[in-house]
Design an enzyme around this catalytic site. Sequence first.
Site, PDB file in Angstrom:
ATOM      1  N   HIS A 328       0.866  -1.180   0.000  1.00  0.00           N
ATOM      2  CA  HIS A 328       0.000   0.000   0.000  1.00  0.00           C
ATOM      3  C   HIS A 328       0.898   1.225   0.000  1.00  0.00           C
ATOM      4  O   HIS A 328       1.922   1.262   0.680  1.00  0.00           O
ATOM      5  CB  HIS A 328      -0.926   0.007   1.224  1.00  0.00           C
ATOM      6  CG  HIS A 328      -1.849   1.190   1.258  1.00  0.00           C
ATOM      7  ND1 HIS A 328      -2.548   1.602   0.150  1.00  0.00           N
ATOM      8  CD2 HIS A 328      -2.163   2.060   2.255  1.00  0.00           C
ATOM      9  CE1 HIS A 328      -3.271   2.662   0.471  1.00  0.00           C
ATOM     10  NE2 HIS A 328      -3.044   2.964   1.732  1.00  0.00           N
ATOM     11  N   ASP A 351      -2.450   9.757   4.027  1.00  0.00           N
ATOM     12  CA  ASP A 351      -2.938   8.751   3.080  1.00  0.00           C
ATOM     13  C   ASP A 351      -4.185   9.278   2.387  1.00  0.00           C
ATOM     14  O   ASP A 351      -5.198   9.540   3.034  1.00  0.00           O
ATOM     15  CB  ASP A 351      -3.244   7.444   3.823  1.00  0.00           C
ATOM     16  CG  ASP A 351      -3.430   6.265   2.875  1.00  0.00           C
ATOM     17  OD1 ASP A 351      -3.605   6.495   1.666  1.00  0.00           O
ATOM     18  OD2 ASP A 351      -3.408   5.115   3.351  1.00  0.00           O
TER      19      ASP A 351
END
Length: 575
Positions: A328, A351
């Site tokens: 990720h 994020d």
Amino acid sequence: MTSLSHGTADWFSPVSVHHTDQYNSDQLIIRRGQTFQIELDLSRPFNPNTDKLHLEMKTGPLPQVSKRTHIIIPLVDELQDESWEAKIVEQNVNRVKLSVNSPVTAVIGKYKLTITTQCLKTGETTTHDHDKDIYMLFNPWCEDDTVYMEGEKELKEYVLNDTGRIYYGTEKQIGARTWNFGQFDEGILEACLFVLDNSEVPPSGRGDPVNVVRVISAMINSPDDLGVLEGNWSGNYAGGTSPTAWSGSVEILRQYHREGGKPVKYGQCWVFSGVTTTVLRCLGIPTRSVTNFQSAHDTDVSLTTDVYFDENMEPIHHLNSDSVWNFHVWNDCWMARPDMPPGMGGWQAVDSTPQETSHGTFRCGPASLAAIRSGQVYLKFDTPFVFAEVNSDKIYWQRNLDGTFGQIHSEKKAVGHCISTKAVGSDERVDITHLYKYPEGSEEERIAVETACRYGSKPDVYSSPIAEDVRVEVMMEGEGPRMGGDAQLKIVVKNTSSQPRRTTLHSQVAVMYYTGVLKDTVKKDTLNVELNPQEGELGFVRIGILAYYSHYCNSMHTVGSIRYKLSLQGKKRKI
């Protein structure tokens, strides 16, 4: 003084002093907390005894002095460090050169400049609106700015470098994607400010990089605010561009700006991260893209990655919402954190991939890496979520006959491996796992995990630790399985107790999306094992290509890996 002549003001400040010479723009682009110069052509010589002069700068749709979006800049004899002020530094007949000072807390954004003059003898006032804009950015070269970063090499990498590397794959097979951030390309600064303007946060909040980063984290994705990118993990990218086809941020931001804020199709984590790096570097915040391998997605704020089985050791799919992604990608940005206890400044995790909401909006961060590392998940913003991504334990639960669940196994090193970013000054990969957590298995790391979990939704998860005297480990030869070939796994089962043990191993081979979501189960096995005290047993499992390849081909654009899951039956019985 009666009026200002046509073409009244010229930019004089060399943009190289402000480190803005790379921007492809004919506007004045400056950094806050630093003086800049302008020259004024007046209709007659300026006399400070009989004439008054001041500048005004306005940003946003409703500029207000009280909100620091309407700035009145007086003419003074000497400049002060923390104020908006202007000083005459040179005068030649009708031409006046001004040095203008801005505070380090100035609101960033696009300003309109107005010059106002007044003749004290006649009372006549003249104003002139300049036809060019002034763009104010954060200043990581200024020691008093909260985004200040020491080191020219670091500043060159994290602010001025317009290309980079984003990592993907698995921890055994790490790939690198070259990404064109393009933060200085024509129209990108305007597009980045358009992203801010399209948010619900007023310009008055843009002096604080924490606010700006939080806004950008929300605005790069589209689910709840028509942000820049629409995410798509389906494998069907009709009507848009496949996430794997993007190689940079420029066209994405230009299209979003050109189409008036219509989300661009489509993005996945590395695209969200690449665009975030572009926007934050463009605005002057040191930023990098970061890849976490074996990245957990905690959906219930337990700060553990939970896997549930029924009484027969069959997965309970509707409860298994947590997942572990092959990789990720998110961002680190650099800033002080005066809103938090001392020591929490430096790199902050951000994020923009829409996974979970934060205060009702899909966003994440900025979360201090120092807080994440020490398990201080009660500190803002979204520290629990990032902590779980990099350092949660994987806990296996089995349903009892009365409907309750008990722990049957835990993996303490299952997530958060090889956290990677591009090295300063080269295209090499650098491992920054140590910034996110202490060494796996160390006392400090275990204290951080247990500290964090006390603030989660399962605070008692470590109050009654399970005795795991039978241990199992799955290993792979070399780099591990590759799509298109057979995979061989080595399984080691060891009885660490002083008593004989009989246990049952339940194994499952599955094809997984890189996001950790199950695609198809390929193979399931149950094996009874009897072990003497301190005895170990070694076994091998071969997974042939024919067993998994058809499942892989059905969604080959998004499938990430073969995954082998193995768990122990809950009770280990003495023989």
